[in-house]
Design a protein around this motif. Sequence first.
Motif, PDB file in Angstrom:
ATOM      1  N   SER A 168       7.969   6.471  -7.805  1.00  0.00           N
ATOM      2  CA  SER A 168       7.335   5.631  -6.787  1.00  0.00           C
ATOM      3  C   SER A 168       6.554   4.504  -7.450  1.00  0.00           C
ATOM      4  O   SER A 168       5.770   4.748  -8.366  1.00  0.00           O
ATOM      5  CB  SER A 168       6.410   6.491  -5.926  1.00  0.00           C
ATOM      6  OG  SER A 168       5.942   5.759  -4.836  1.00  0.00           O
ATOM      7  N   ARG A 169       6.767   3.287  -7.010  1.00  0.00           N
ATOM      8  CA  ARG A 169       6.113   2.130  -7.630  1.00  0.00           C
ATOM      9  C   ARG A 169       5.205   1.362  -6.696  1.00  0.00           C
ATOM     10  O   ARG A 169       4.133   0.931  -7.086  1.00  0.00           O
ATOM     11  CB  ARG A 169       7.163   1.168  -8.202  1.00  0.00           C
ATOM     12  CG  ARG A 169       7.893   1.742  -9.392  1.00  0.00           C
ATOM     13  CD  ARG A 169       6.906   1.984 -10.546  1.00  0.00           C
ATOM     14  NE  ARG A 169       7.495   2.733 -11.613  1.00  0.00           N
ATOM     15  CZ  ARG A 169       8.113   2.204 -12.652  1.00  0.00           C
ATOM     16  NH1 ARG A 169       8.234   0.913 -12.763  1.00  0.00           N
ATOM     17  NH2 ARG A 169       8.621   2.990 -13.567  1.00  0.00           N
ATOM     18  N   GLN A 170       5.628   1.131  -5.468  1.00  0.00           N
ATOM     19  CA  GLN A 170       4.801   0.381  -4.528  1.00  0.00           C
ATOM     20  C   GLN A 170       4.802   1.059  -3.170  1.00  0.00           C
ATOM     21  O   GLN A 170       5.784   1.681  -2.784  1.00  0.00           O
ATOM     22  CB  GLN A 170       5.316  -1.065  -4.354  1.00  0.00           C
ATOM     23  CG  GLN A 170       4.978  -1.960  -5.496  1.00  0.00           C
ATOM     24  CD  GLN A 170       6.228  -2.487  -6.187  1.00  0.00           C
ATOM     25  OE1 GLN A 170       7.338  -2.263  -5.742  1.00  0.00           O
ATOM     26  NE2 GLN A 170       6.047  -3.158  -7.292  1.00  0.00           N
ATOM     27  N   ARG A 171       3.691   0.907  -2.485  1.00  0.00           N
ATOM     28  CA  ARG A 171       3.565   1.397  -1.120  1.00  0.00           C
ATOM     29  C   ARG A 171       2.866   0.304  -0.325  1.00  0.00           C
ATOM     30  O   ARG A 171       1.901  -0.292  -0.805  1.00  0.00           O
ATOM     31  CB  ARG A 171       2.735   2.681  -1.066  1.00  0.00           C
ATOM     32  CG  ARG A 171       3.360   3.835  -1.825  1.00  0.00           C
ATOM     33  CD  ARG A 171       2.221   4.632  -2.459  1.00  0.00           C
ATOM     34  NE  ARG A 171       2.707   5.593  -3.420  1.00  0.00           N
ATOM     35  CZ  ARG A 171       2.622   5.416  -4.727  1.00  0.00           C
ATOM     36  NH1 ARG A 171       2.120   4.331  -5.245  1.00  0.00           N
ATOM     37  NH2 ARG A 171       3.062   6.339  -5.543  1.00  0.00           N
ATOM     38  N   TYR A 172       3.394   0.070   0.864  1.00  0.00           N
ATOM     39  CA  TYR A 172       2.819  -0.957   1.736  1.00  0.00           C
ATOM     40  C   TYR A 172       2.655  -0.382   3.122  1.00  0.00           C
ATOM     41  O   TYR A 172       3.430   0.473   3.545  1.00  0.00           O
ATOM     42  CB  TYR A 172       3.757  -2.174   1.827  1.00  0.00           C
ATOM     43  CG  TYR A 172       4.043  -2.823   0.509  1.00  0.00           C
ATOM     44  CD1 TYR A 172       3.148  -3.726  -0.044  1.00  0.00           C
ATOM     45  CD2 TYR A 172       5.213  -2.539  -0.194  1.00  0.00           C
ATOM     46  CE1 TYR A 172       3.407  -4.327  -1.267  1.00  0.00           C
ATOM     47  CE2 TYR A 172       5.480  -3.131  -1.407  1.00  0.00           C
ATOM     48  CZ  TYR A 172       4.578  -4.022  -1.943  1.00  0.00           C
ATOM     49  OH  TYR A 172       4.836  -4.613  -3.148  1.00  0.00           O
ATOM     50  N   TYR A 173       1.664  -0.872   3.840  1.00  0.00           N
ATOM     51  CA  TYR A 173       1.535  -0.517   5.243  1.00  0.00           C
ATOM     52  C   TYR A 173       2.217  -1.602   6.049  1.00  0.00           C
ATOM     53  O   TYR A 173       1.955  -2.785   5.863  1.00  0.00           O
ATOM     54  CB  TYR A 173       0.071  -0.380   5.645  1.00  0.00           C
ATOM     55  CG  TYR A 173      -0.584   0.833   5.043  1.00  0.00           C
ATOM     56  CD1 TYR A 173      -0.189   2.111   5.420  1.00  0.00           C
ATOM     57  CD2 TYR A 173      -1.580   0.713   4.087  1.00  0.00           C
ATOM     58  CE1 TYR A 173      -0.779   3.235   4.859  1.00  0.00           C
ATOM     59  CE2 TYR A 173      -2.173   1.831   3.523  1.00  0.00           C
ATOM     60  CZ  TYR A 173      -1.763   3.085   3.916  1.00  0.00           C
ATOM     61  OH  TYR A 173      -2.332   4.196   3.356  1.00  0.00           O
ATOM     62  N   GLY A 174       3.125  -1.184   6.914  1.00  0.00           N
ATOM     63  CA  GLY A 174       3.815  -2.087   7.825  1.00  0.00           C
ATOM     64  C   GLY A 174       3.646  -1.544   9.221  1.00  0.00           C
ATOM     65  O   GLY A 174       4.360  -0.630   9.624  1.00  0.00           O
ATOM     66  N   GLY A 175       2.642  -2.035   9.949  1.00  0.00           N
ATOM     67  CA  GLY A 175       2.385  -1.515  11.290  1.00  0.00           C
ATOM     68  C   GLY A 175       2.041  -0.039  11.233  1.00  0.00           C
ATOM     69  O   GLY A 175       1.151   0.376  10.495  1.00  0.00           O
ATOM     70  N   ASP A 176       2.787   0.774  11.967  1.00  0.00           N
ATOM     71  CA  ASP A 176       2.503   2.212  12.015  1.00  0.00           C
ATOM     72  C   ASP A 176       3.272   3.005  10.967  1.00  0.00           C
ATOM     73  O   ASP A 176       3.349   4.226  11.025  1.00  0.00           O
ATOM     74  CB  ASP A 176       2.782   2.762  13.415  1.00  0.00           C
ATOM     75  CG  ASP A 176       4.230   2.608  13.862  1.00  0.00           C
ATOM     76  OD1 ASP A 176       5.052   2.061  13.094  1.00  0.00           O
ATOM     77  OD2 ASP A 176       4.536   3.026  14.995  1.00  0.00           O
ATOM     78  N   HIS A 177       3.857   2.318   9.974  1.00  0.00           N
ATOM     79  CA  HIS A 177       4.634   2.983   8.928  1.00  0.00           C
ATOM     80  C   HIS A 177       4.127   2.668   7.524  1.00  0.00           C
ATOM     81  O   HIS A 177       3.454   1.664   7.310  1.00  0.00           O
ATOM     82  CB  HIS A 177       6.118   2.593   9.032  1.00  0.00           C
ATOM     83  CG  HIS A 177       6.867   3.414  10.011  1.00  0.00           C
ATOM     84  ND1 HIS A 177       6.565   3.440  11.359  1.00  0.00           N
ATOM     85  CD2 HIS A 177       7.905   4.271   9.857  1.00  0.00           C
ATOM     86  CE1 HIS A 177       7.380   4.261  11.978  1.00  0.00           C
ATOM     87  NE2 HIS A 177       8.205   4.785  11.087  1.00  0.00           N
TER      88      HIS A 177
END
Length: 168
Positions: free
Chosen positions: A131-140
């Motif tokens: 795992s390298r990046q995590r982003y919040y996109g709305g409710d996900h």
Amino acid sequence: MWEEVQAPERTQHDARDFRSALGSFPTGVCLITTLAPEGRRVGLTANSFSSVSLEPPMVLWSLSRNASSAGVFRDAEYFAINVLAADDAALSAHFAQSAADKFAAFADRFSAGVAGVPVLHGAMASFECHSRQRYYGGDHIIVIGVVERYTHRDAAPLVFHRGKYGSL
């Protein structure tokens, strides 16, 4: 140089109707797996898988911020994406439900992959990722990983369309 462009806010949509519209797009079905910090195996069914890059090899998937395992997947260093074959509808439905140990009913189908993450035997393809990046996109939460190891085989895929399983 690319700039991040923000779309202007739009009129609100009916969530159920929007979900139905999204269901018009047939997708493959995946089983995403990881390990919780204490070593417990965690898995869920998803159809939000996509390639990101060939060099380096990267993929992404997303899950609801409200999912019971959202925190585990958000914080996991490794995960696997297992693309399901047409005969895996029961496995998909099983992992789409809440259960104390989802893996018990299909114990013989899994082995430990990179960093011990469960990998599904007989998957059409499996991608073992760091795992390298995590982003919040709305409710996900959108999770991007670098593929460290993968396998694939020729088989008919499990497809999800308008709330039902199918195959090609």
